[in-house]
Design an enzyme around this catalytic site. Structure first.
Site, short mmCIF file in Angstrom:
data_model
loop_
_atom_site.label_atom_id
_atom_site.label_comp_id
_atom_site.label_asym_id
_atom_site.label_seq_id
_atom_site.Cartn_x
_atom_site.Cartn_y
_atom_site.Cartn_z
CG ASP A 1 -1.68 -1.28 1.42
OD1 ASP A 1 -2.02 -1.92 0.41
OD2 ASP A 1 -1.92 -1.66 2.58
CD GLU B 1 -8.81 -2.72 -1.54
OE1 GLU B 1 -9.58 -2.85 -0.57
OE2 GLU B 1 -7.81 -3.46 -1.70
#
Length: 481
Positions: free
Chosen positions: A47, A226
């Site tokens: 991430d 997302e």
């Protein structure tokens, strides 16, 4: 009004050998202070968010495999992030809603204060650990690496439901938040939402629903949209996002809108019908996703993302630690939309070599044949690696055929060939990178074993030749893209 710089918003605005083996270079092959990043840039950091701040540093944060702390590192160069000292800004609490997993931090400067958005859930095991909500930390000083960090509060959205991956940006004077959330009544794991901000944790207006995962590639394993990330280019806004389960099926989708449109109108946005970045069995990068955007030291566009080196995973992929931070430059299609190509695989970031003074295209290969022409990005990406012959030379290796080298054959034709241990092959596969003969911003590759001969464009492909005339010198000059 909230002002300042968005950290996930990107607006564009060969010499020494590094420890990784990558050759430090500027466009044109001249020695550069900044070494070339080598993938994976940072191991076991998922991430990843990387951005270049106006203080001259690159900052990086991301999820750690233990999901128990929020970390930050910085470096003057992208390559330096590999070994940069990492500081722990905050750890999960002993109990309560922020005592479990911490996910996907992002650093932003809002109204002169450093803010970290992150998602957290409670400890205790079972499904309750995925009762994920978004929170923010705030720093008490101007330097995020030395400031003390404390909890600012929880993000307020219309629903008390699973939400994460908040990113913030400023567009036409208004600061926005974009995030992923499960909306009651919609049977998906998460959708994408957008709203202007009143404060870092409160919305100024009700959000719009930007994207719901419905396409085949968005619903593999889970129905997921997302990790939004904004790119502003060519008079348009592009929001990339991640879809499907977090294994090898994880991939990037993209939304786009005109920069002069009302971005709070759903109809202003168009979803790409196909994923824009997927796993590659050619380069062995799997599950590329949760990206951010930055620029390299020369101002060229860079995609940052995580991916694994293997497809097979035992157990829950979220608990496989080897989602590594990776980088690569990206390019644009004729219509101005980003073209990310394929994940470039492990090793130094590759280059593309464009013909000078011509629209002929880029140095590329079709099988073992090498030419200059138009075509896909993948076949035109070559790594400059330390030359087999040594003596400061370089060798060129295509990303989609890493076992092959660009070689000057006995008849002078340039082709790809598999490496062998002979001295003759070492000379054929090695070149001296010099500033471009007709454009010093470019690069000219002189044959290491034949100093008077350089790699040139020819009617039938690529060849070694002399550079006595202006036309010959121009055909031996390439721009690094």
């Amino acid at each position: 009004m909230m002002i300042a710089v968005s950290r996930r918003l990107f607006v564009a605005g060969a010499g020494a050998v590094s420890a990784s083996g990558a050759i430090a270079r500027l466009p044109g092959g001249a020695p550069a202070a900044a070494p070339v990043p080598s993938n994976p840039v940072v191991r076991q950091r998922a991430d990843a968010q990387v951005f270049r701040h106006d203080d001259g540093y690159y900052y990086m944060t991301g999820s750690v495999p233990e999901y128990d702390r929020i970390v930050l590192r910085r470096s003057r160069t992208l390559a330096g992030l590999t070994t940069a000292l990492e500081r722990v800004l905050w750890r999960h609490l002993a109990s309560g809603p922020m005592s479990g997993f911490l996910w996907a931090p992002e650093l932003h400067l809002i109204d002169g204060k450093w803010i970290v958005y992150f998602a957290a859930g409670p400890s205790g095991g079972g499904e309750d650990v995925f009762r994920i909500r978004t929170y923010a930390l705030v720093a008490d000083g101007a330097d995020p690496m030395t400031a003390r960090w404390s909890v600012l509060g929880q993000l307020k959205t219309p629903w008390d439901s699973f939400n994460l991956d908040s990113t913030s940006f400023v567009h036409r004077g208004t600061r926005y938040l974009c995030w992923a959330q499960r909306e009651p009544g919609i049977e998906t794991n998460s959708n994408l939402y957008l709203a202007p901000l009143a404060t870092p944790l409160t919305l100024a207006k009700p959000p719009i629903r930007l994207a719901v995962p419905t396409l085949d590639w968005e619903i593999q394993g889970y129905k997921v949209a997302e990790a939004p990330s904004l790119l502003t280019r060519n008079g348009r806004l592009f929001i990339t996002y991640s879809a499907s389960a977090t294994d090898a099926r994880y991939c990037l989708g993209m939304l786009s809108a005109r920069a002069d449109a009302d971005i709070m109108t759903v109809g202003s946005w168009t979803k790409s019908p196909l994923p824009v970045f997927v796993s590659s069995t050619v380069t062995n990068v799997y599950g590329p996703g949760h990206n951010s955007f930055t620029v390299d030291e020369q101002g060229r566009d860079v995609l940052v993302y995580h991916g694994r080196d293997y497809a097979a995973i035992k157990g829950d992929p979220l608990f496989d630690p080897n989602r590594h931070t990776r980088m690569q430059r990206f390019y644009y299609k004729p219509d101005g939309t980003p073209d990310f190509g394929i994940p470039v695989g492990n090793g130094p970031l590759p280059d593309r070599f464009a013909a000078v003074g011509s629209d002929a295209g880029f140095l590329r290969h079709d099988g073992d044949r090498v030419s200059v022409g138009q075509g896909d990005i993948t076949s035109s990406q070559f790594r400059q690696v330390p030359g087999i012959a040594g003596r400061g030379s370089v060798s060129l290796v295509p990303i989609d055929a890493p076992d092959r080298y660009l070689v000057a054959q006995g008849d002078g034709r340039i082709a790809l060939a598999a490496k062998n241990g002979g001295r003759g092959f070492a000379e054929q596969a090695s070149f001296i990178a010099r500033p471009g003969l007709t454009d010093p911003r470019g690069i000219t590759f002189v044959a290491a074993g034949r100093p008077g001969m350089a790699m040139r464009r020819g009617d039938g492909g690529l060849m070694l030749g002399t550079t006595a005339t202006p036309a010959e010198r121009a055909s031996a000059t390439f721009l690094v893209r």
